[in-house]
Design a protein around this motif. Sequence first.
Motif, PDB file in Angstrom:
ATOM      1  N   PRO A 242      50.851  41.087  42.551  1.00 24.04           N
ATOM      2  CA  PRO A 242      49.807  41.055  42.688  1.00 24.04           C
ATOM      3  C   PRO A 242      49.235  40.108  43.459  1.00 24.04           C
ATOM      4  O   PRO A 242      49.944  38.688  43.740  1.00 24.04           O
ATOM      5  N   PHE A 243      49.558  40.057  44.757  1.00 21.45           N
ATOM      6  CA  PHE A 243      48.260  39.164  45.404  1.00 21.45           C
ATOM      7  C   PHE A 243      46.638  38.189  44.326  1.00 21.45           C
ATOM      8  O   PHE A 243      46.234  38.649  44.329  1.00 21.45           O
ATOM      9  N   ILE A 244      46.810  36.876  44.341  1.00 23.79           N
ATOM     10  CA  ILE A 244      45.929  36.346  43.558  1.00 23.79           C
ATOM     11  C   ILE A 244      44.910  36.051  43.942  1.00 23.79           C
ATOM     12  O   ILE A 244      44.349  35.534  43.264  1.00 23.79           O
ATOM     13  N   GLY A 245      45.070  35.946  45.213  1.00 23.59           N
ATOM     14  CA  GLY A 245      43.030  35.195  45.780  1.00 23.59           C
ATOM     15  C   GLY A 245      42.181  36.321  45.425  1.00 23.59           C
ATOM     16  O   GLY A 245      42.408  37.307  45.292  1.00 23.59           O
ATOM     17  N   ILE A 246      40.526  36.123  45.267  1.00 25.49           N
ATOM     18  CA  ILE A 246      40.443  36.698  44.676  1.00 25.49           C
ATOM     19  C   ILE A 246      38.805  36.354  46.213  1.00 25.49           C
ATOM     20  O   ILE A 246      39.018  35.833  46.778  1.00 25.49           O
ATOM     21  N   THR A 247      38.753  37.774  46.050  1.00 23.04           N
ATOM     22  CA  THR A 247      37.732  38.188  47.533  1.00 23.04           C
ATOM     23  C   THR A 247      36.473  39.124  46.319  1.00 23.04           C
ATOM     24  O   THR A 247      37.039  40.411  45.899  1.00 23.04           O
ATOM     25  N   THR A 248      35.211  39.038  45.801  1.00 16.05           N
ATOM     26  CA  THR A 248      34.673  39.712  44.845  1.00 16.05           C
ATOM     27  C   THR A 248      32.829  39.436  45.794  1.00 16.05           C
ATOM     28  O   THR A 248      32.162  38.386  45.889  1.00 16.05           O
ATOM     29  N   VAL A 249      32.342  40.952  45.945  1.00 20.05           N
ATOM     30  CA  VAL A 249      30.769  40.906  46.119  1.00 20.05           C
ATOM     31  C   VAL A 249      30.127  41.353  44.869  1.00 20.05           C
ATOM     32  O   VAL A 249      29.075  41.402  44.773  1.00 20.05           O
ATOM     33  N   HIS A 250      30.536  41.282  43.367  1.00 17.67           N
ATOM     34  CA  HIS A 250      30.839  41.723  42.431  1.00 17.67           C
ATOM     35  C   HIS A 250      30.507  41.080  41.235  1.00 17.67           C
ATOM     36  O   HIS A 250      31.058  41.729  40.224  1.00 17.67           O
ATOM     37  N   PRO A 251      30.312  39.382  41.435  1.00 19.97           N
ATOM     38  CA  PRO A 251      30.398  38.156  39.904  1.00 19.97           C
ATOM     39  C   PRO A 251      30.113  39.384  39.024  1.00 19.97           C
ATOM     40  O   PRO A 251      28.743  39.508  39.137  1.00 19.97           O
ATOM     41  N   SER A 252      30.641  39.248  37.681  1.00 21.69           N
ATOM     42  CA  SER A 252      29.957  39.797  36.349  1.00 21.69           C
ATOM     43  C   SER A 252      29.962  39.011  35.160  1.00 21.69           C
ATOM     44  O   SER A 252      31.202  38.527  35.719  1.00 21.69           O
ATOM     45  N   GLY A 253      29.703  38.816  34.218  1.00 24.57           N
ATOM     46  CA  GLY A 253      29.845  38.420  32.906  1.00 24.57           C
ATOM     47  C   GLY A 253      29.103  36.799  33.027  1.00 24.57           C
ATOM     48  O   GLY A 253      29.108  35.899  34.489  1.00 24.57           O
ATOM     49  N   GLY A 254      30.182  36.565  32.330  1.00 23.53           N
ATOM     50  CA  GLY A 254      29.747  35.061  31.513  1.00 23.53           C
ATOM     51  C   GLY A 254      28.514  34.347  31.044  1.00 23.53           C
ATOM     52  O   GLY A 254      28.623  33.655  30.071  1.00 23.53           O
ATOM     53  N   ALA A 255      27.681  35.508  31.038  1.00 17.51           N
ATOM     54  CA  ALA A 255      26.382  34.790  29.692  1.00 17.51           C
ATOM     55  C   ALA A 255      26.425  36.248  28.983  1.00 17.51           C
ATOM     56  O   ALA A 255      25.431  37.247  28.962  1.00 17.51           O
TER      57      ALA A 255
END
Length: 296
Positions: free
Chosen positions: A223-236
């Motif tokens: 799996p390619f480990i790099g991250i591309t996201t336009v939908h970050p979610s969570g953390g709080a």
Amino acid sequence: MDTNYLQVALKNDTVIKDLCEVFNIRKDKNGYKAEFIDLRTGQKSTVSAPKMIIAAGGLNTLKLLFKARKNKVDGLPLLSERVGYKWSTNGDRAGFYWTWHKNLDHNYGTCLFKMQEIASEKYEWDYHMFACRMGILGKPEWSPLSMVFNHLMPFLALTREEPIGRLYEDSKARLKMYYPAQQGHLKAMIMERRIAMEVDALGRGIDPKEKERKMARWSKFRPFIGITTVHPSGGAAIAEDIKDGVVDYKGEVFNYPGLFISDSSILPVATFCGPHFTIAALSDYISRGIIAREKG
Ligand SMILES: Cc1cc2nc3c(=O)[nH]c(=O)nc-3n(C[C@H](O)[C@H](O)[C@H](O)COP(=O)(O)OP(=O)(O)OC[C@H]3O[C@@H](n4cnc5c(N)ncnc54)[C@H](O)[C@@H]3O)c2cc1C
């Protein structure tokens, strides 16, 4: 937001301060205080209220929470230990694939034009996959790079993944992320290639045996480990108690009555498809709850 909520708020005497950035949240005798800077003039100011809603989005809300938790004097030192946990990219994966199809016209039509929705019964995993038009990247009608663009097919995949990522602050108070590569990324990548291959097939035809061989080869990729996201979610995340998350089901921060969070950071699991409506519905629910309790 502009047409559904802000216009109504303006009609009800709400003051909107655009281009003002909050850099600190503190506790004060009135309830909570936000310190902000006017980015046009550089002038710093504060606003204080018995009730406050933080809605700075999936990354900036967390920056504010980390900072406030460190302030033991008049900050929010009793915030949950779980700030930054249950973070997820929504399993997003973006990629470009080269296809031999000669006429990919990226200048017309909707920007997300082909959607595959794969059910788990058939493929043992769920995801949404979109092919995108390069038009969204501002490609001119003609450019020296047209030859390349006309063969490049961008993809965006949204996969179902566990929210096991984590955001944290490093020693210089920069936001960092820990995000273990998950199977979803590999599966999304295989699927992207499969669709690229099918687009190809429209142009030149592909032998089914060649298809099989390629699919088998891709399945062995790491799996390619790099991250591309336009939908970050969570953390709080919303949780039943402070050991597991940061806010309760009302969006109210544990240990800090009157302080609310209402954005993608409170999602305890990723939505898997675009999260926009879920966030808007949740915000609607949280604000209606505040008003109903206020009225008694
Ligand atoms: C290119 C792109 C395409 C997308 N397409 C889709 C789609 O098709 N469907 C879908 O469902 N979702 C889509 N999304 C995702 C969607 O836009 C987000 O999930 C959603 O907007 C998040 O809502 P939010 O309220 O958490 O944060 P945001 O919408 O980011 O709102 C946060 C607000 O707080 C402000 N802010 C931040 N920090 C501060 C601060 N310190 N002080 C004051 N204000 C601050 C920001 O300026 C912003 O206005 C897309 C996102 C991107 C980037």
